[in-house]
Design a protein around this motif. Structure first.
Motif, PDB file in Angstrom:
ATOM      1  N   ASN A 509     -48.056  44.953 -38.559  1.00 49.96           N
ATOM      2  CA  ASN A 509     -46.825  44.437 -37.949  1.00 49.96           C
ATOM      3  C   ASN A 509     -46.828  44.486 -36.424  1.00 49.96           C
ATOM      4  O   ASN A 509     -45.886  44.003 -35.796  1.00 49.96           O
ATOM      5  N   GLY A 510     -47.852  45.081 -35.845  1.00 51.18           N
ATOM      6  CA  GLY A 510     -47.822  45.267 -34.404  1.00 51.18           C
ATOM      7  C   GLY A 510     -47.004  46.498 -34.052  1.00 51.18           C
ATOM      8  O   GLY A 510     -46.300  47.074 -34.884  1.00 51.18           O
ATOM      9  N   LEU A 511     -47.082  46.883 -32.805  1.00 49.89           N
ATOM     10  CA  LEU A 511     -46.402  48.090 -32.347  1.00 49.89           C
ATOM     11  C   LEU A 511     -45.017  47.723 -31.831  1.00 49.89           C
ATOM     12  O   LEU A 511     -44.864  46.878 -30.954  1.00 49.89           O
ATOM     13  N   THR A 512     -43.993  48.347 -32.390  1.00 54.51           N
ATOM     14  CA  THR A 512     -42.623  48.105 -31.965  1.00 54.51           C
ATOM     15  C   THR A 512     -42.128  49.281 -31.144  1.00 54.51           C
ATOM     16  O   THR A 512     -42.409  50.437 -31.460  1.00 54.51           O
ATOM     17  N   MET A 513     -41.369  48.978 -30.072  1.00 51.06           N
ATOM     18  CA  MET A 513     -40.833  50.007 -29.189  1.00 51.06           C
ATOM     19  C   MET A 513     -39.315  49.991 -29.277  1.00 51.06           C
ATOM     20  O   MET A 513     -38.701  48.934 -29.442  1.00 51.06           O
ATOM     21  N   SER A 514     -38.717  51.203 -29.152  1.00 50.11           N
ATOM     22  CA  SER A 514     -37.252  51.332 -29.198  1.00 50.11           C
ATOM     23  C   SER A 514     -36.795  52.153 -27.993  1.00 50.11           C
ATOM     24  O   SER A 514     -36.454  53.339 -28.117  1.00 50.11           O
ATOM     25  N   PRO A 515     -36.789  51.569 -26.796  1.00 48.96           N
ATOM     26  CA  PRO A 515     -36.390  52.332 -25.612  1.00 48.96           C
ATOM     27  C   PRO A 515     -34.901  52.644 -25.630  1.00 48.96           C
ATOM     28  O   PRO A 515     -34.087  51.861 -26.129  1.00 48.96           O
ATOM     29  N   GLN A 516     -34.559  53.800 -25.084  1.00 50.70           N
ATOM     30  CA  GLN A 516     -33.171  54.215 -24.955  1.00 50.70           C
ATOM     31  C   GLN A 516     -33.041  55.147 -23.762  1.00 50.70           C
ATOM     32  O   GLN A 516     -34.029  55.694 -23.273  1.00 50.70           O
ATOM     33  N   LEU A 551     -32.998  61.118 -15.625  1.00 50.96           N
ATOM     34  CA  LEU A 551     -32.436  60.097 -16.507  1.00 50.96           C
ATOM     35  C   LEU A 551     -33.240  58.809 -16.361  1.00 50.96           C
ATOM     36  O   LEU A 551     -33.398  58.274 -15.261  1.00 50.96           O
ATOM     37  N   THR A 552     -33.747  58.312 -17.483  1.00 52.41           N
ATOM     38  CA  THR A 552     -34.529  57.083 -17.484  1.00 52.41           C
ATOM     39  C   THR A 552     -34.412  56.429 -18.850  1.00 52.41           C
ATOM     40  O   THR A 552     -33.753  56.955 -19.758  1.00 52.41           O
ATOM     41  N   THR A 553     -35.060  55.280 -19.010  1.00 54.02           N
ATOM     42  CA  THR A 553     -35.009  54.538 -20.269  1.00 54.02           C
ATOM     43  C   THR A 553     -36.432  54.377 -20.799  1.00 54.02           C
ATOM     44  O   THR A 553     -37.276  53.771 -20.127  1.00 54.02           O
ATOM     45  N   LEU A 554     -36.695  54.935 -21.986  1.00 51.54           N
ATOM     46  CA  LEU A 554     -38.009  54.820 -22.609  1.00 51.54           C
ATOM     47  C   LEU A 554     -37.900  55.192 -24.081  1.00 51.54           C
ATOM     48  O   LEU A 554     -36.852  55.664 -24.543  1.00 51.54           O
ATOM     49  N   ASP A 555     -38.982  54.967 -24.816  1.00 55.76           N
ATOM     50  CA  ASP A 555     -39.047  55.344 -26.231  1.00 55.76           C
ATOM     51  C   ASP A 555     -39.608  56.766 -26.296  1.00 55.76           C
ATOM     52  O   ASP A 555     -40.816  56.981 -26.233  1.00 55.76           O
ATOM     53  N   LYS A 556     -38.711  57.748 -26.394  1.00 59.41           N
ATOM     54  CA  LYS A 556     -39.141  59.152 -26.301  1.00 59.41           C
ATOM     55  C   LYS A 556     -40.051  59.553 -27.453  1.00 59.41           C
ATOM     56  O   LYS A 556     -40.957  60.389 -27.284  1.00 59.41           O
ATOM     57  N   ASP A 557     -39.849  58.971 -28.630  1.00 57.55           N
ATOM     58  CA  ASP A 557     -40.690  59.346 -29.776  1.00 57.55           C
ATOM     59  C   ASP A 557     -42.129  58.882 -29.557  1.00 57.55           C
ATOM     60  O   ASP A 557     -43.080  59.629 -29.838  1.00 57.55           O
ATOM     61  N   ARG A 558     -42.292  57.641 -29.026  1.00 58.30           N
ATOM     62  CA  ARG A 558     -43.637  57.137 -28.785  1.00 58.30           C
ATOM     63  C   ARG A 558     -44.320  57.925 -27.667  1.00 58.30           C
ATOM     64  O   ARG A 558     -45.505  58.265 -27.758  1.00 58.30           O
ATOM     65  N   ILE A 559     -43.575  58.210 -26.595  1.00 60.57           N
ATOM     66  CA  ILE A 559     -44.153  58.976 -25.485  1.00 60.57           C
ATOM     67  C   ILE A 559     -44.512  60.386 -25.956  1.00 60.57           C
ATOM     68  O   ILE A 559     -45.558  60.941 -25.604  1.00 60.57           O
ATOM     69  N   GLY A 560     -43.649  60.951 -26.788  1.00 60.76           N
ATOM     70  CA  GLY A 560     -43.949  62.270 -27.343  1.00 60.76           C
ATOM     71  C   GLY A 560     -45.199  62.251 -28.212  1.00 60.76           C
ATOM     72  O   GLY A 560     -45.972  63.222 -28.237  1.00 60.76           O
ATOM     73  N   GLN A 561     -45.408  61.141 -28.920  1.00 64.91           N
ATOM     74  CA  GLN A 561     -46.604  61.009 -29.750  1.00 64.91           C
ATOM     75  C   GLN A 561     -47.872  61.012 -28.893  1.00 64.91           C
ATOM     76  O   GLN A 561     -48.874  61.640 -29.245  1.00 64.91           O
ATOM     77  N   SER A 598     -41.387  51.842  -9.860  1.00 63.94           N
ATOM     78  CA  SER A 598     -41.199  53.248 -10.246  1.00 63.94           C
ATOM     79  C   SER A 598     -41.917  53.495 -11.570  1.00 63.94           C
ATOM     80  O   SER A 598     -41.759  52.735 -12.521  1.00 63.94           O
ATOM     81  N   THR A 599     -42.734  54.578 -11.616  1.00 62.88           N
ATOM     82  CA  THR A 599     -43.502  54.888 -12.822  1.00 62.88           C
ATOM     83  C   THR A 599     -43.351  56.364 -13.175  1.00 62.88           C
ATOM     84  O   THR A 599     -43.056  57.211 -12.323  1.00 62.88           O
ATOM     85  N   LEU A 600     -43.563  56.652 -14.446  1.00 65.50           N
ATOM     86  CA  LEU A 600     -43.602  58.027 -14.954  1.00 65.50           C
ATOM     87  C   LEU A 600     -45.067  58.361 -15.231  1.00 65.50           C
ATOM     88  O   LEU A 600     -45.688  57.744 -16.087  1.00 65.50           O
ATOM     89  N   PHE A 601     -45.604  59.325 -14.505  1.00 64.45           N
ATOM     90  CA  PHE A 601     -47.016  59.717 -14.624  1.00 64.45           C
ATOM     91  C   PHE A 601     -47.087  61.037 -15.400  1.00 64.45           C
ATOM     92  O   PHE A 601     -46.486  62.036 -15.007  1.00 64.45           O
ATOM     93  N   VAL A 602     -47.808  61.031 -16.545  1.00 62.46           N
ATOM     94  CA  VAL A 602     -47.932  62.206 -17.420  1.00 62.46           C
ATOM     95  C   VAL A 602     -49.412  62.582 -17.514  1.00 62.46           C
ATOM     96  O   VAL A 602     -50.267  61.696 -17.634  1.00 62.46           O
ATOM     97  N   TYR A 603     -49.723  63.885 -17.501  1.00 58.67           N
ATOM     98  CA  TYR A 603     -51.118  64.331 -17.543  1.00 58.67           C
ATOM     99  C   TYR A 603     -51.240  65.563 -18.437  1.00 58.67           C
ATOM    100  O   TYR A 603     -50.268  66.304 -18.647  1.00 58.67           O
ATOM    101  N   CYS A 604     -52.448  65.746 -18.948  1.00 58.25           N
ATOM    102  CA  CYS A 604     -52.783  66.923 -19.757  1.00 58.25           C
ATOM    103  C   CYS A 604     -54.176  67.408 -19.315  1.00 58.25           C
ATOM    104  O   CYS A 604     -55.167  66.704 -19.530  1.00 58.25           O
TER     105      CYS A 604
END
Length: 676
Positions: A509-516, A551-561, A598-604
């Motif tokens: 189905n392709g990847l679906t995003m749900s930003p909030q 405060l921002t708008t993104l799909d937290k579940d996908r980013i958390g994944q 404006s970007t959100l930069f995440v690293y591990c």
């Protein structure tokens, strides 16, 4: 003395008295004029000369305005009442529209602003009660001074131009009528009285209407208002143009006429005559109708030709085809997008040089040699470069050719169709690649099923085995250890299943995003609290959260994944040191848009075994595992890359063997509030 003698004597006496009275008046006028001339200055000589000249003019009157009494009186002629006319009454008899000019005219002369002046105005000559009779009067006035040099009288010469104007209007109107007649003399002309009955008509009109005689009763006894075709209003005749079909069965008359109706009114606007100009346009109409019919037929044929050409152009364009023809005489070949518009022209030698094979001469002969029979030479398929498309790329064409002949039956060249089949060749190549890819996919699926079976069996065996042992163990410490092992294997099994489901969803189905809208700072703390439990001693888990609120708008579940996949990989390959997870907000310059993003930069960051440089790109592909002895499906980083790219960002790794790795990603986001 008898009556006749007495009457003659009385008549003679009356004539003598009249003559004597006239002589006295003339002498008196002369005496008054002479006396006044003697009293005025040299400037009064001009006024005297003007009055003397006025006396000799036809239809002129002379009046004077006594400035001391403001009274007009006659000097010559009988323009005013015999006892004079007060200025106030004279002013009241001036037309209201001219009253202001008249008052200004008198005032200029009274004040001496001008020694002489002229004015035209309308004056009521009806001194009795009743409707005013307006005459157009032209006044030329001069100032007369007394012995002291003060203005005493204003002398007026009055000319009544009313009759002259009326005569001129009648002459102009009559000239216009005759001019209209003369201008339309080559067409039918007729005149009718105000009641609509024919007065006279010219020969052309009689020919058009097929008169039987010069004064045909049918027309002279018929009223024009009774002809419905003319549609003339009896009560209000207006200037009009119309085209009618005059059909009269009695005269076998059926004609189309162009008619002009012209009312002729008197000076009071009352209808006196009706003039009518008629032109027979029957033949013109027939020619026009025939012309329209011919034009329709021509237009229809042109439309058919245009439609066929459009269909041909559409077929050629959408099938990547062109028309071509060659000539033996000029040794040239021309390519056309349709039957009229050439797109390329070259010599046969130039054409053969565009071939990208060693069969140039053979192809040239196939398109230039004469044939014995009128038959299709066939189709040749060859690669060309810069033939119809000038892009320095190789294009494949199918060319079919048919011999062309002149009127004598001699072959003059070839013509046919040339079709660009580059897309078809590319699709064949793509089909080959896809076939190979499908074969590779089958092999990968076999490997995947083998890995999945192995990967799932390992945590399941651990869960089942330790669950059985848990019932036999009595020590609390041993039970806690077994529970920890069971929980870890459950988490491992859950991650495996989630990866399988995610990759299956992406493929189907392709990847679906749900930003909030979320507070990422708080969500990041929640992620880290869960992930910290997966890191065991001696490895330290370090969290770097630079903001209290974001405060921002993104799909937290996908980013958390994605963050979870980064930490999970770090845990697998890090035996000592630390695992550091953090993020920050950055501004990136977009050179293409000349703006900031404006970007959100995440690293591990980890201190694990590291990754060889040549494997940095490959590790984000599916089913790639650098160490077959480390548990996992090789899907986590592939899924992470798909999520980041779906957000419009980028993902990457910086690593050196033996020194650890830093996995990172950035995504564009709408930052609404930041609190450090």
């Amino acid at each position: 003395m008898d009556t006749t003698t007495y009457s003659s004597t009385m008549l003679f006496s009356s004539l003598v008295m009249i003559i004597f009275f006239i002589i006295i008046v003339v002498v008196a006028v002369y005496y008054i004029a002479k006396k006044r001339v003697a009293k005025v200055t040299a400037q009064a000589m001009k006024a005297h000369d003007t009055m003397q000249q006025a006396l000799t003019l036809n239809d002129r009157r002379i009046v004077a305005l006594d400035l001391s009494s403001d009274t007009f009186y006659n000097v010559y002629g009988h323009q005013l009442p015999a006892d004079g006319l007060p200025l106030s009454m004279a002013t009241s008899m001036v037309h209201p529209d001219d009253l202001e000019n008249f008052a200004a005219f008198i005032e200029r002369l009274r004040k001496g602003e001008k020694q002489e002046d002229t004015l035209r105005y309308r004056f009521n000559v009806n001194y009795q009660d009743g409707e005013p009779i307006w005459n157009l009067v032209c006044n030329h006035a001069i100032i007369e001074h007394n012995s002291e040099g003060q203005p005493s009288h204003i002398i007026f010469t009055m000319a009544n131009e009313t009759e002259e104007k009326h005569t001129r209007q009648l002459e102009d109107a009559m000239a216009d009528k005759y001019r209209l007649i003369f201008e339309d003399s080559i067409i039918g002309i007729s005149f009718y009285n105000a009641d609509g009955y024919l007065i006279d008509c010219n020969k052309m009109m009689r020919d058009i209407c097929q008169f039987e005689s010069r004064y045909d009763p049918l027309y002279y006894e018929s009223c024009i208002f009774d002809f419905a075709q003319f549609n003339i209003n009896r009560n209000h005749v207006e200037e009009s143009w119309l085209c009618i079909n005059l059909e009269m069965t009695k005269r076998q008359l059926n004609k189309y006429l162009e008619v002009r109706v012209h009312p002729i009114n008197d000076n009071k606007g009352k209808l006196k005559y009706i003039a009518m100009a008629v032109r027979d346009v029957t033949e013109e109409r027939n020619l026009y109708l025939q012309s329209r019919l011919n034009n329709k037929q021509i237009q229809k044929a042109n439309d058919e030709i245009r439609r066929y050409e459009e269909q041909l152009r559409y077929l050629l364009e959408n099938s990547k085809m062109h028309v071509w023809h060659s000539s033996f005489d000029s040794e040239e070949i021309e390519f056309l997008s349709d039957l009229h518009h050439p797109v390329a022209k070259m010599t046969l030698d130039e054409f053969s040089k565009t071939l990208q094979t060693d069969e140039n001469e053979m192809a040239k002969r196939r398109l230039t040699m004469k044939v014995e029979e009128k038959t299709d030479v066939g189709i040749i398929t060859r690669p060309f470069k810069n033939l119809l498309v000038k892009d320095d790329k190789v294009h494949w064409y199918d060319i079919n050719s048919i011999p062309s002949y002149n009127d004598k039956g001699e072959q003059t060249g070839y013509f046919g169709l040339i079709r660009d089949i580059t897309r078809l060749i590319d699709e064949q190549e793509q089909l080959k690649r896809e076939t190979e890819r499908a074969n590779d996919s089958d092999r990968m699926k076999s490997v995947f099923l083998a890995n999945m079976t192995h990967e799932i069996r390992t945590p399941l065996n651990a869960i089942v085995g330790f669950s059985d042992l848990l019932q036999a163990v009595e020590g609390a410490e041993e039970k806690r250890e077994m529970m920890r092992i069971i929980r870890n294997n459950c988490d491992m099994l859950l991650r495996l299943i989630n990866d399988f489901l995610a990759i299956s969803s992406i493929e189907s189905n392709g990847l679906t995003m749900s930003p909030q809208e979320v507070d990422f700072a708080r969500e990041f703390d929640d992620f880290c609290e869960s992930l910290a439990q997966r890191v065991t001693e001696p490895v330290k888990f370090i969290k770097e959260n630079p903001y209290a609120t974001l405060l921002t708008t993104l799909d937290k579940d996908r980013i958390g994944q994605v963050i979870t996949n980064f930490v999970t990989n770090a845990v697998k390959y890090t035996q000592q040191g630390h695992i550091r997870v953090g993020y920050k907000v950055e501004e990136k310059s977009l050179s293409t848009l000349n703006s900031q993003l404006s970007t959100l930069f995440v690293y591990c960051e980890d201190t694990g075994s590291g990754i060889p440089k040549e494997a940095h790109e490959r590790i984000f592909e599916r089913f790639v595992k650098l160490n077959d002895y480390v548990q996992g499906t090789g899907l986590g980083l592939s899924i992470s890359k798909a999520i980041v790219e779906a957000c419009g960002g980028q993902i990457g790794v910086e690593s050196e063997v033996g020194k650890g790795s830093t996995f990172w990603f950035w995504i564009p986001c709408d930052i609404k509030e930041v609190k450090p």
